[in-house]
Design an enzyme around this catalytic site. Structure first.
Site, PDB file in Angstrom:
ATOM      1  N   LYS A   1       0.838  -1.205   0.000  1.00  0.00           N
ATOM      2  CA  LYS A   1       0.000   0.000   0.000  1.00  0.00           C
ATOM      3  C   LYS A   1       0.872   1.254   0.000  1.00  0.00           C
ATOM      4  O   LYS A   1       0.536   2.252  -0.653  1.00  0.00           O
ATOM      5  CB  LYS A   1      -0.921  -0.012   1.219  1.00  0.00           C
ATOM      6  CG  LYS A   1      -2.033  -1.048   1.149  1.00  0.00           C
ATOM      7  CD  LYS A   1      -2.871  -1.057   2.414  1.00  0.00           C
ATOM      8  CE  LYS A   1      -3.945  -2.129   2.358  1.00  0.00           C
ATOM      9  NZ  LYS A   1      -4.751  -2.171   3.605  1.00  0.00           N
TER      10      LYS A   1
ATOM     11  N   LYS B   1      -3.903 -18.422   6.021  1.00  0.00           N
ATOM     12  CA  LYS B   1      -4.706 -19.605   5.732  1.00  0.00           C
ATOM     13  C   LYS B   1      -5.294 -20.185   7.009  1.00  0.00           C
ATOM     14  O   LYS B   1      -4.641 -20.242   8.051  1.00  0.00           O
ATOM     15  CB  LYS B   1      -3.815 -20.654   5.047  1.00  0.00           C
ATOM     16  CG  LYS B   1      -4.504 -21.531   4.022  1.00  0.00           C
ATOM     17  CD  LYS B   1      -3.465 -22.373   3.294  1.00  0.00           C
ATOM     18  CE  LYS B   1      -4.077 -23.138   2.116  1.00  0.00           C
ATOM     19  NZ  LYS B   1      -4.588 -22.245   1.065  1.00  0.00           N
TER      20      LYS B   1
ATOM     21  N   GLU C   1       2.880 -16.138  -0.356  1.00  0.00           N
ATOM     22  CA  GLU C   1       2.503 -16.139  -1.776  1.00  0.00           C
ATOM     23  C   GLU C   1       1.818 -14.823  -2.115  1.00  0.00           C
ATOM     24  O   GLU C   1       0.856 -14.425  -1.453  1.00  0.00           O
ATOM     25  CB  GLU C   1       1.558 -17.301  -2.085  1.00  0.00           C
ATOM     26  CG  GLU C   1       1.154 -17.351  -3.556  1.00  0.00           C
ATOM     27  CD  GLU C   1       0.171 -18.466  -3.848  1.00  0.00           C
ATOM     28  OE1 GLU C   1       0.565 -19.459  -4.484  1.00  0.00           O
ATOM     29  OE2 GLU C   1      -1.012 -18.329  -3.437  1.00  0.00           O
TER      30      GLU C   1
ATOM     31  N   ASN D   1      -9.943 -11.539 -10.546  1.00  0.00           N
ATOM     32  CA  ASN D   1     -10.238 -11.729  -9.128  1.00  0.00           C
ATOM     33  C   ASN D   1     -11.709 -12.057  -8.908  1.00  0.00           C
ATOM     34  O   ASN D   1     -12.047 -12.899  -8.073  1.00  0.00           O
ATOM     35  CB  ASN D   1      -9.864 -10.468  -8.354  1.00  0.00           C
ATOM     36  CG  ASN D   1     -10.015 -10.652  -6.859  1.00  0.00           C
ATOM     37  OD1 ASN D   1      -9.341 -11.481  -6.261  1.00  0.00           O
ATOM     38  ND2 ASN D   1     -10.903  -9.886  -6.249  1.00  0.00           N
TER      39      ASN D   1
ATOM     40  N   ALA E   1     -12.135 -15.708  -9.889  1.00  0.00           N
ATOM     41  CA  ALA E   1     -11.471 -16.604  -8.936  1.00  0.00           C
ATOM     42  C   ALA E   1     -12.229 -16.688  -7.619  1.00  0.00           C
ATOM     43  O   ALA E   1     -12.294 -17.750  -6.988  1.00  0.00           O
ATOM     44  CB  ALA E   1     -10.035 -16.134  -8.690  1.00  0.00           C
TER      45      ALA E   1
END
Length: 264
Positions: free
Chosen positions: A25, A48, A140, A149, A152
């Protein structure tokens, strides 16, 4: 399953995600402050979930003691771009950074997955400073367009619903949607110059208005009330007319008035 303390295990990944979000950012803001085009539209990140880590470890046959090296996306950053061309430019910016180490890249933009998935993946090694010292964790970074996006995100939701076993009809419709998203990206690239020119015009106009209003407030600070009121009146008369040339001239007049006020 081993008896590890998952909260402590995931803590460095939480820290890595937060720091990487701030850094990307900041990169976006820095480019804009230099009046350069920023390929970054916006940045998100996540760690995750434990269940997802275990599912992936099982699917990839990763032993529990090798999770830190066998699962590369426990820390995940997603960066959205406006145009397909922005992806490579951003990847180049990441490649030369010295605060993270690029291990390898996976190009699913030129080499889409059979499902239609498109994205650019960069696997990084990122140093996190913890209370126990420096720890290098894998992260990642996924770089994709807004259209990629959107697709996905929908695919991910459907895979979760059907537990990775999508019905043939859903697979077929998803594939068509992926091609539609790709064509949208191609179409946007074909009019990229016009889009960027319009966005720059909007940005310039917005900055001019901000400079005028901030300048008027600065004149009040220097007790130049009469000048401030006159400038405010002139601004109120013209800002709705979208006469940007007049507003730019007004901004320069205010700058001159502030310079005189500073001299006393």
């Amino acid at each position: 399953m081993d008896g590890r303390d998952w909260k402590k295990f995931l803590m460095p990944y939480d820290q890595a995600v937060e720091e990487l979000k701030v850094k990307f950012k900041t990169l976006r803001g820095e480019l804009k402050s230099r009046d350069e085009y920023s390929p970054i539209e916006f940045v998100t990140g996540r760690v995750k979930k434990i269940s997802s880590i275990l599912d992936k470890a099982k699917r990839l046959n990763v032993p529990m003691e090798q999770l830190e090296t066998g699962i590369e996306d426990i820390a995940g950053i997603r960066i959205m771009c406006q145009f397909v061309e922005d992806i490579e430019r951003l990847a180049n910016l990441i490649r030369v950074r010295q605060d993270m180490t690029l291990l390898y890249e996976k190009d699913y933009v030129l080499n889409k997955k059979p499902s239609g998935y498109r994205s650019y993946h960069m696997i990084l090694e990122y140093p996190v400073q913890t209370a126990l010292g420096m720890k290098r964790v894998l992260a990642e970074v996924q770089i994709r367009t807004l259209a990629m996006n959107f697709w996905a995100t929908i695919e991910h939701s459907l895979n979760y619903k059907y537990r990775e076993s999508l019905p043939p009809e859903v697979i077929k419709r998803l594939s068509k949607a992926a091609e539609a998203a790709y064509l949208l990206d191609q179409e946007m690239s074909s009019i990229r110059d016009e889009i960027m020119e319009a966005q720059q015009l909007f940005e310039d106009n917005s900055n001019t208005v901000s400079r005028i209003l901030n300048g008027i407030q600065e004149l009040y600070f220097y007790h130049r009330v009469r000048e401030a009121v006159q400038f405010q009146f002139r601004f109120n008369e013209h800002w709705e007319t979208e006469d940007i040339r007049y507003l730019r001239e007004l901004s320069m007049e205010i700058d001159d008035a502030i310079a005189r006020a500073k001299k006393g």
